[in-house]
Design a protein around this motif. Structure first.
Motif, mmCIF file in Angstrom:
data_model
loop_
_atom_site.group_PDB
_atom_site.id
_atom_site.type_symbol
_atom_site.label_atom_id
_atom_site.label_comp_id
_atom_site.label_asym_id
_atom_site.label_seq_id
_atom_site.Cartn_x
_atom_site.Cartn_y
_atom_site.Cartn_z
ATOM 1 N N VAL A 29 0.847 -1.191 0.000
ATOM 2 C CA VAL A 29 0.000 0.000 0.000
ATOM 3 C C VAL A 29 0.878 1.234 0.000
ATOM 4 O O VAL A 29 1.794 1.357 0.800
ATOM 5 C CB VAL A 29 -0.946 -0.009 1.215
ATOM 6 C CG1 VAL A 29 -1.725 1.282 1.311
ATOM 7 C CG2 VAL A 29 -1.890 -1.201 1.137
ATOM 8 N N CYS A 30 0.573 2.167 -0.916
ATOM 9 C CA CYS A 30 1.410 3.367 -0.992
ATOM 10 C C CYS A 30 0.710 4.602 -0.433
ATOM 11 O O CYS A 30 1.368 5.589 -0.148
ATOM 12 C CB CYS A 30 1.858 3.621 -2.426
ATOM 13 S SG CYS A 30 0.540 3.951 -3.588
ATOM 14 N N GLU A 33 -6.397 6.492 2.160
ATOM 15 C CA GLU A 33 -7.394 7.524 1.916
ATOM 16 C C GLU A 33 -8.466 7.427 2.987
ATOM 17 O O GLU A 33 -8.459 6.504 3.780
ATOM 18 C CB GLU A 33 -7.998 7.338 0.524
ATOM 19 C CG GLU A 33 -6.981 7.475 -0.585
ATOM 20 C CD GLU A 33 -7.589 7.248 -1.964
ATOM 21 O OE1 GLU A 33 -8.757 6.830 -2.042
ATOM 22 O OE2 GLU A 33 -6.887 7.497 -2.942
ATOM 23 N N PHE A 37 -7.588 2.685 0.199
ATOM 24 C CA PHE A 37 -6.148 2.809 0.039
ATOM 25 C C PHE A 37 -5.792 2.716 -1.434
ATOM 26 O O PHE A 37 -6.589 2.307 -2.262
ATOM 27 C CB PHE A 37 -5.408 1.725 0.833
ATOM 28 C CG PHE A 37 -5.784 0.320 0.451
ATOM 29 C CD1 PHE A 37 -5.134 -0.334 -0.580
ATOM 30 C CD2 PHE A 37 -6.783 -0.349 1.129
ATOM 31 C CE1 PHE A 37 -5.477 -1.625 -0.933
ATOM 32 C CE2 PHE A 37 -7.131 -1.643 0.789
ATOM 33 C CZ PHE A 37 -6.483 -2.281 -0.249
ATOM 34 N N VAL A 38 -4.571 3.100 -1.746
ATOM 35 C CA VAL A 38 -4.006 3.004 -3.089
ATOM 36 C C VAL A 38 -2.835 2.041 -3.003
ATOM 37 O O VAL A 38 -2.009 2.148 -2.097
ATOM 38 C CB VAL A 38 -3.520 4.380 -3.595
ATOM 39 C CG1 VAL A 38 -2.862 4.263 -4.957
ATOM 40 C CG2 VAL A 38 -4.670 5.365 -3.637
ATOM 41 N N SER A 39 -2.771 1.099 -3.936
ATOM 42 C CA SER A 39 -1.685 0.127 -3.901
ATOM 43 C C SER A 39 -0.810 0.265 -5.133
ATOM 44 O O SER A 39 -1.208 0.851 -6.134
ATOM 45 C CB SER A 39 -2.230 -1.300 -3.810
ATOM 46 O OG SER A 39 -2.865 -1.651 -5.009
ATOM 47 N N TYR A 40 0.384 -0.285 -5.041
ATOM 48 C CA TYR A 40 1.314 -0.261 -6.161
ATOM 49 C C TYR A 40 0.914 -1.230 -7.266
ATOM 50 O O TYR A 40 1.311 -1.065 -8.402
ATOM 51 C CB TYR A 40 2.724 -0.618 -5.679
ATOM 52 C CG TYR A 40 3.376 0.459 -4.857
ATOM 53 C CD1 TYR A 40 3.716 1.683 -5.420
ATOM 54 C CD2 TYR A 40 3.667 0.255 -3.512
ATOM 55 C CE1 TYR A 40 4.313 2.672 -4.670
ATOM 56 C CE2 TYR A 40 4.266 1.231 -2.759
ATOM 57 C CZ TYR A 40 4.590 2.440 -3.344
ATOM 58 O OH TYR A 40 5.183 3.412 -2.602
ATOM 59 N N LEU A 57 -11.739 -1.702 -7.919
ATOM 60 C CA LEU A 57 -10.688 -1.082 -8.709
ATOM 61 C C LEU A 57 -11.181 0.246 -9.254
ATOM 62 O O LEU A 57 -12.215 0.326 -9.892
ATOM 63 C CB LEU A 57 -10.304 -2.006 -9.867
ATOM 64 C CG LEU A 57 -9.260 -1.482 -10.842
ATOM 65 C CD1 LEU A 57 -7.925 -1.270 -10.120
ATOM 66 C CD2 LEU A 57 -9.101 -2.431 -11.997
ATOM 67 N N LYS A 58 -10.455 1.326 -8.959
ATOM 68 C CA LYS A 58 -10.779 2.647 -9.483
ATOM 69 C C LYS A 58 -9.580 3.129 -10.283
ATOM 70 O O LYS A 58 -8.444 2.851 -9.945
ATOM 71 C CB LYS A 58 -11.052 3.627 -8.343
ATOM 72 C CG LYS A 58 -12.283 3.289 -7.545
ATOM 73 C CD LYS A 58 -12.520 4.324 -6.479
ATOM 74 C CE LYS A 58 -13.734 4.011 -5.666
ATOM 75 N NZ LYS A 58 -13.945 4.981 -4.601
ATOM 76 N N HIS A 59 -9.842 3.866 -11.323
ATOM 77 C CA HIS A 59 -8.746 4.370 -12.173
ATOM 78 C C HIS A 59 -8.485 5.814 -11.897
ATOM 79 O O HIS A 59 -9.244 6.625 -11.748
ATOM 80 C CB HIS A 59 -9.051 4.186 -13.633
ATOM 81 C CG HIS A 59 -9.250 2.749 -14.014
ATOM 82 N ND1 HIS A 59 -8.611 1.698 -13.416
ATOM 83 C CD2 HIS A 59 -10.027 2.181 -14.951
ATOM 84 C CE1 HIS A 59 -8.976 0.570 -13.966
ATOM 85 N NE2 HIS A 59 -9.848 0.829 -14.903
#
Length: 59
Positions: A29-30, A33, A37-40, A57-59
């Motif tokens: 996880v980078c 939020e 979260f946002v992952s690599y 999954l969000k872009h």
């Protein structure tokens, strides 16, 4: 008032699920939020174990 209490309870469950996933997958996880979260890399759905919170999954 009941809706507000329920919303806070659900928010706590979401936070706990994200926290548990992040601590179990250090380095994946980078960014955290307010609602996830946002992952690599792409997260395998089999890796996310929660009875009713889904990974999206969000872009």
């Amino acid at each position: 008032m009941r809706r507000k209490l329920l919303a806070h309870m659900l928010q706590g469950l979401e936070s706990r699920a994200v926290y548990d996933f992040v601590t179990a997958h250090l380095g994946l996880v980078c960014a955290l939020e307010h609602d996830g979260f946002v992952s690599y890399c792409l997260i395998d759905e089999g890796d996310w174990q929660h009875p009713f919170l889904k990974i999206v999954l969000k872009h």
